[in-house]
Enzyme design. Sequence first.
Site, PDB file in Angstrom:
ATOM      1  N   VAL A 111       0.856  -1.195   0.000  1.00  0.00           N
ATOM      2  CA  VAL A 111       0.000   0.000   0.000  1.00  0.00           C
ATOM      3  C   VAL A 111       0.888   1.239   0.000  1.00  0.00           C
ATOM      4  CG1 VAL A 111      -1.816   1.256   1.216  1.00  0.00           C
ATOM      5  CG2 VAL A 111      -1.787  -1.252   1.293  1.00  0.00           C
ATOM      6  N   TYR A 364       5.302 -49.397  29.838  1.00  0.00           N
ATOM      7  CA  TYR A 364       6.577 -48.846  29.363  1.00  0.00           C
ATOM      8  C   TYR A 364       7.756 -49.281  30.224  1.00  0.00           C
ATOM      9  CZ  TYR A 364       4.437 -45.816  25.869  1.00  0.00           C
ATOM     10  OH  TYR A 364       3.775 -45.334  24.755  1.00  0.00           O
ATOM     11  N   HIS A 751      -2.886 -21.965  35.147  1.00  0.00           N
ATOM     12  CA  HIS A 751      -3.945 -20.990  35.407  1.00  0.00           C
ATOM     13  C   HIS A 751      -4.037 -19.990  34.264  1.00  0.00           C
ATOM     14  CE1 HIS A 751      -3.461 -21.743  40.000  1.00  0.00           C
ATOM     15  NE2 HIS A 751      -4.225 -22.650  39.419  1.00  0.00           N
ATOM     16  N   ALA A 773       9.281  -3.844  50.193  1.00  0.00           N
ATOM     17  CA  ALA A 773       8.209  -3.170  50.933  1.00  0.00           C
ATOM     18  C   ALA A 773       8.149  -3.586  52.398  1.00  0.00           C
ATOM     19  CB  ALA A 773       6.867  -3.446  50.259  1.00  0.00           C
TER      20      ALA A 773
END
Length: 1092
Positions: A111, A364, A751, A773
């Site tokens: 374009v 297995y 999750h 903190a």
Amino acid sequence: MSAKAISEQTGKEFLYKHICTSATIQNRFRYANVTPETDLDRLALEHTWLLTERLVVKPDQLIKRRGKLGLVGVNLDLNGVREWLKARLMKETTVGKAKGVLKNFLIEPFVPHKQEEEFYVCIYASREGDHVLFHHQGGVDVGDVDAKANKLLVGVDDKICEGSVSKRLLAHVPNDKRLVLAQFIVGLFNLYEDLFFTYLEINPLVVTKDGVFVLDMAAKIDATADYICKAKWGDVEFPPPFGREAYPEEAYIADLDAKSGASLKLTLLNPQGRIWTMVAGGGASVVYSDTICDLGGVDELANYGEYSGAPSEQQTYDYAKTILSLMTREKHPDGKVLIIGGSIANFTNVAATFKGIVRAIRDYQVPLKEHQVAIFVRRGGPNYQEGLRVMGEVGKTTGIPIHVFGTETHMTAIVGMALGHRPIPNQPPVAAHTANFLLNSSGSTSTPASTRTASFSDNRGKAEGSPPKNTKSAAPVVKASTLFSKHTKSMVWGMQTRAVQGMLDFDYVCSRDEPSVAAMVYPFTGDHKQKFYWGHKEILLPVYKNMADAMKKHPDVDVLISFASLRSAFDSTMETMQYPQIHTIAIIAEGIPEAHTRKIIRSADEKGITIIGPATVGGIKPGCFKIGNTGGMLDNILASKLYRPGSVAYVSRSGGMSNELNNIISRTTDGVFEGVAIGGDRYPGSVFTDHVLRYQDTPGVKMIVVLGEIGGTEEYKICQGIREGRITKPVVCWCIGTCATMFASEVQFGHAGACANQASETAVAKNKALKEAGAFVPKSFDELGEIIKSVYDDLVGKGVIQPAPELPPPTVPMDYSWARELGLIRKPASFMTSICDERGQELIYAGMPITEVFKSEIGLGGTLGLLWFQRRLPRYACQFIEMCLMVTADHGPAVSGAHNTIVCARAGKDLISSLTSGLLTIGDRFGGALDAAAKQFSKAFDSGLLPMEFVNKMKKDGKLIMGIGHRVKSINNPDMRVQILKDFVKQHFPSTQLLDYALDVEKITTSKKPNLILNVDGFIGVAFVDLLRTCGGFTRDEADEFVEIGALNGIFVLGRSMGFIGHYLDQKRLRQGLYRHPWDDISYVLPEHMSM
């Protein structure tokens, strides 16, 4: 997960198909896909514009900043594209830390445009709503759009309009382009909402005088909305992140997951790695990956995956064999390790799921030994002791080194053992068996006395801090600070009887006066009562079809626990929030579309309702109340001392990890005061700080534990609360997912919310911020228990916590079904069966799985052989049975059975009644001669009677020879059914001694009367005896037994049932009316004494 990236081609296809806007969009559907198999000449025939236009070519593999990386070919003709691709197609390239092969490209028309015609637009979702970002300068050099772009937040359920877009976003756009851009952005936003996008970025968006051109696009959609958007989406392919191949095994597990109510996930990271995992639980799977990486195993970690949600034995087997197959393909010089880990399950029967894993290990065992695989197992939860025992046994019988540990061992300790960082104990301490906790030794049947104060915040009325509801207010309402007390009453949505019984048992062991469940709501049945146990007593709980009725009759209920499916959870939750009495809702379902969850959150905030979930197991307040399956079975409730309150409150995302926290806290402190699992979705109904601040304001809570997770920024609010002094109690915090920063490509954990979209959302960044903190942050999850114990001991030393004396836990009766599961009791079965077993994953006929029945093509005759004779019969025997069914299927409407069926059908009776009336006519006189003929001829033949002697004896005894004689057919008009069967039997049966004997008898009887032929009943009877005696599948006694018990008459009953059903359907189809027998076919006579 929910938000999944789609390819640029898919995103543009969605846009071109479904966008609704008055802006003119150019180049719709003008793109061509190139892969290594693509023939460019043939592609040009399909897309003729490739030959006539200038082109752009770029990889379509979820690569960011392709322009900056030199991965976009611009303004080329087709030959130029060919040359450009030659240098890149199937070539390895590095993008950031990820190395991958370029193999999927997109070609579009070039374009021509000016720089000032390039714009940037992006829409992305957040908890509050959807953010629209716009910048008037787009393209590769757009820079930090977060800092530069104009932003518009469209709140949940709010609408967007051209006016607000123009005013807020398009201030720097030339006037001649403002309208078309506003129209396009509104249309784009509506498309984003309708098709459940979670992220949609176009850069650059080009606007010229000809219209709008979408040049580059990146997008994510909410995969959980598939059931809503399937018609518009079609079959969507979700490509893997660049640098990670898409493996067929991943697709196989994804397909299993889609077909299962459980959760099954698999991502291959390094198929040549030596460390493999098979972990139960979304949160636990992340913790194990973290620990492996922390101990230096990141380069050898082969896979990430998880199984949870109570998968069946077969599903676990399929999952396990996939992993075992993958890990035994290439040998490793150091051997391999398989970590079968997990937290303490809430409701999954560990022994049942381990059966599937054990089957896979046995299958297995040879390659596992060849590859020197060592297996380390750690698990807890319902029936885990039996699961561990079985796992240990398979290690001994196969010779595979399998090291087994239970809840007495820290969850991730087996990782250190597997990687050689800690010694392997010879004999780990044995945890008490479930039965040690549950069997009542006191002999008392009364509710146990309370052993401690049940809660520091008990309140007979509404929970403390419960605000008055004003459902019409637009402003958020202050929510309850105490969610549960010893008097909390709840309602359960869904027929989850096991979860409800678990709640009642918890209530009983906590010495509650009344059950915490007042009623259940289940829309799929009528109102009724459901039986449960309260201690030793049986009680009835009401079940309502309609929620309005339930709420009206139980005004004291203020908690709703929703077990609604992901499809119905949204509607049922929105309905629940119409009732002002409800202040807490727990939503268990996983996979609710994020747009629906955000609407639930907005409504809940407006009404002052606390939402726990979605995708949660719930929460627990020891001594007071538990949600559904939280805390697991009673053995774990008692082992973790959840029947009385402690001093530590916690909040976690993961349900399984919340149970692990119960275990850790009970072993290192005086126990749990309250615990909540907020759920693993990206937008949980309540966030960490909602609960941390409640705990801060609750006197009984002395310290707080937070188990955070990668993804989201909620943990930073805890940092802020600590710094500002709003949170003063000690906070121990750890964010799982630290391994994510070590992986070369993006990994979506179990999750939906466990994915970092920016650096601040990583677990490493959040742990660092929390420590700075003032929170207590361990170095790893391995040390979490030590930090908790250290903080607790300090509080005890300061006198903040004064541990109460520990009393023996109360007892509660064990359910019969669970006691049987544990092998503690036995009882004689009510009846026995040996032909069919439907209990497993696959139906079994006489030991033959139903899939094998079809693969072997044994047909109806073979199936009947399995179910009637418990043998797989030879092919000719199966064919003979089918021929018998065909020739006995019908003999016209005049016979008594068909006549009865027709009369019943014309009387308006149903199919079963009409069929039964016909079957009841079968006996010695009609159709029931097979058994009798077989017995008579067998007895005569076996006793050595000559055919003439047999005929004379029957005549002398005044008995009919069963199977001889026909009303219509004769020696001169033979029954073709008998002839067909005779030809087959003579050709295929190994011996026909009894049939030959019967044919000799026929010669004698037909010499006296031509219709005394061996009829079809008699032929089948004697031929079947020959079959049973000579096919090689039965002893002589077994063959005689089948004749004696009436098996042969079953052939006639089964075959003729087909004809009777045909007559019934025929009469219904012909719409025949009530049958009345004609008078002229009845001989009316007077009683004999009157006629004289």
